[in-house]
Design a protein around this motif. Structure first.
Motif, PDB file in Angstrom:
ATOM      1  N   UNK A  72       0.822  -1.215   0.000  1.00 41.73           N
ATOM      2  CA  UNK A  72       0.000   0.000   0.000  1.00 41.73           C
ATOM      3  C   UNK A  72       0.853   1.260   0.000  1.00 41.73           C
ATOM      4  N   UNK A  73       0.323   2.295  -0.623  1.00 45.97           N
ATOM      5  CA  UNK A  73       1.025   3.567  -0.698  1.00 45.97           C
ATOM      6  C   UNK A  73       0.552   4.469   0.445  1.00 45.97           C
ATOM      7  N   UNK A  74       0.923   4.090   1.662  1.00 48.93           N
ATOM      8  CA  UNK A  74       0.426   4.780   2.851  1.00 48.93           C
ATOM      9  C   UNK A  74       1.575   5.017   3.831  1.00 48.93           C
ATOM     10  N   UNK A  75       1.738   6.271   4.236  1.00 49.26           N
ATOM     11  CA  UNK A  75       2.732   6.633   5.239  1.00 49.26           C
ATOM     12  C   UNK A  75       2.028   6.741   6.589  1.00 49.26           C
ATOM     13  N   UNK A  76       2.417   5.894   7.534  1.00 51.29           N
ATOM     14  CA  UNK A  76       1.768   5.841   8.837  1.00 51.29           C
ATOM     15  C   UNK A  76       2.497   6.662   9.898  1.00 51.29           C
ATOM     16  N   UNK A  77       3.405   7.522   9.478  1.00 51.82           N
ATOM     17  CA  UNK A  77       4.216   8.281  10.431  1.00 51.82           C
ATOM     18  C   UNK A  77       3.384   9.193  11.314  1.00 51.82           C
ATOM     19  N   UNK A  78       2.208   9.625  10.832  1.00 54.96           N
ATOM     20  CA  UNK A  78       1.370  10.558  11.594  1.00 54.96           C
ATOM     21  C   UNK A  78       0.008   9.966  11.937  1.00 54.96           C
ATOM     22  N   UNK A  79       0.013   8.637  12.194  1.00 50.85           N
ATOM     23  CA  UNK A  79      -1.238   7.970  12.559  1.00 50.85           C
ATOM     24  C   UNK A  79      -1.004   7.038  13.742  1.00 50.85           C
ATOM     25  N   UNK A  80      -1.988   6.959  14.622  1.00 52.21           N
ATOM     26  CA  UNK A  80      -2.042   5.867  15.591  1.00 52.21           C
ATOM     27  C   UNK A  80      -3.276   5.030  15.255  1.00 52.21           C
ATOM     28  N   UNK A  81      -3.325   3.799  15.748  1.00 50.84           N
ATOM     29  CA  UNK A  81      -4.459   2.929  15.450  1.00 50.84           C
ATOM     30  C   UNK A  81      -5.076   2.428  16.748  1.00 50.84           C
ATOM     31  N   UNK A  82      -6.411   2.372  16.765  1.00 50.64           N
ATOM     32  CA  UNK A  82      -7.163   1.790  17.872  1.00 50.64           C
ATOM     33  C   UNK A  82      -7.670   0.424  17.444  1.00 50.64           C
ATOM     34  N   UNK A  83      -7.548  -0.571  18.332  1.00 50.76           N
ATOM     35  CA  UNK A  83      -7.897  -1.953  18.014  1.00 50.76           C
ATOM     36  C   UNK A  83      -9.133  -2.398  18.807  1.00 50.76           C
ATOM     37  N   UNK A  84      -9.827  -3.435  18.329  1.00 55.78           N
ATOM     38  CA  UNK A  84     -11.019  -3.936  19.044  1.00 55.78           C
ATOM     39  C   UNK A  84     -10.683  -4.913  20.165  1.00 55.78           C
ATOM     40  N   UNK A  85      -9.546  -4.727  20.777  1.00 59.68           N
ATOM     41  CA  UNK A  85      -9.102  -5.604  21.871  1.00 59.68           C
ATOM     42  C   UNK A  85      -8.558  -4.738  23.006  1.00 59.68           C
TER      43      UNK A  85
END
Length: 320
Positions: A72-85
């Motif tokens: 994927x052409x995605x830079x995750x440097x400025x993202x956090x992720x929330x998980x369903x756990x």
């Protein structure tokens, strides 16, 4: 007497001569036998040289990105992720950059190298404090690792994604569940939070983008009282939902692009670079009091047992 002796001597001489003759004869036969016996010559086997054929050299297979696999052409440097756990669990930069090998993330956020997508998978599980639904969703962080720096409509923001919803379950009636794939979420500054006596910085989401029954549906917030004061509009209950808008084109499980452009007192959403809806009214003007951040991913809107959804992102970019 003498004659007898002579006679006996003669007889012994004859016997000696006969015995000697026999011995000579036997020796002669033995020698003949040795001479006439054929000589056995050992056979010499000459082995032919076998020329060894060299094994063909095997070229090392070169796996090429964009030919044998896709990312994927995605830079995750400025993202956090929330998980369903967890409570729920979150992964911020820079750890999120290693999502492909993070065992906690791998069931919920992973690459599909067959089509170059970043997959967000979710099912009912853990939820955030202000929701009962679960999500595998990115949250923008203008400063990596911090939620404190955000943007206003006056500063402006643009998010564009290429995505699809290839898998989603149905309810007991056979209707598809729905999931939220994009948001602009509001946030109180610390001063605003303290002013209205809140214990967190949560503010309403001004924009929610749903995949719903194969189409894209847009929901925004409107003030219940357009004459509310600057302090009153900081309260979540000062805002309600508009009627919503559903783009007429059916997306289904196909790949589509969606773009959000926020500017001072104005919000525009664009589907597949052709269909556009603009919000430019008193509600958008009043909203300028809030800070904001973008969200993108898979926020499943059901608690049904066995429900799940996959959202794939192929591209995602944000500018300010």
């Amino acid at each position: 007497m003498i004659n007898k002796i002579i006679e006996v001597s003669k007889q012994m001489s004859y016997q000696f001569i006969i015995v000697f003759t026999v011995i000579i004869s036997m020796c002669s036969c033995s020698n003949d036998s040795e001479v006439n016996e054929p000589e056995v010559i050992p056979e010499v086997v000459v082995e032919e040289e076998v020329e060894e054929t060299p094994e063909p050299e095997v070229e090392e297979e070169v796996i090429v990105e964009g030919v044998d696999f896709f990312l994927p052409n995605i830079d995750l440097s400025n993202w956090k992720v929330t998980l369903p756990i967890g409570s729920p669990d979150e992964v911020e930069p820079p750890e999120i950059l290693d999502y492909a090998t993070d065992e906690k993330l791998m069931p919920y956020m992973y690459n599909d190298s067959t089509d170059g997508s970043l997959v967000f998978y979710t099912s009912p599980g853990s939820s955030t404090a202000n929701s009962s639904y679960s999500r595998t969703e990115l949250r923008e962080q203008m400063v990596p690792g911090s939620n404190s720096t955000n943007w206003t409509f006056a500063q402006g923001g643009r998010m564009k994604g290429t995505l699809s919803v290839p898998e989603i379950t149905t309810d007991a009636s056979g209707d598809y569940h729905r999931t939220m794939v994009m948001q602009i979420h509001g946030r109180l500054t610390n001063a605003q939070r303290d002013l209205i006596g809140e214990n967190d910085n949560n503010a309403p989401p001004i924009l929610k983008i749903y995949w719903e029954n194969g189409k894209i549906r847009v929901k925004t917030k409107i003030l219940k009282d357009v004459n509310a004061s600057d302090e009153q509009i900081l309260h979540t209950d000062a805002w309600g939902d508009d009627e919503g808008y559903t783009f007429p084109d059916e997306i289904g499980t196909d790949i589509f692009t969606f773009e959000i452009i926020a500017s001072n007192g104005r919000l525009e959403v664009i589907l597949n670079e052709t269909e556009s809806v603009v919000y430019e009214d008193i509600h958008m003007e009043k909203w300028s009091v809030f800070e904001n951040y973008f969200k993108a991913g898979n926020y499943l809107q059901t608690l049904d047992t066995g429900a799940s959804a996959k959202v794939k992102y192929y591209e995602l970019e944000v500018t300010h």
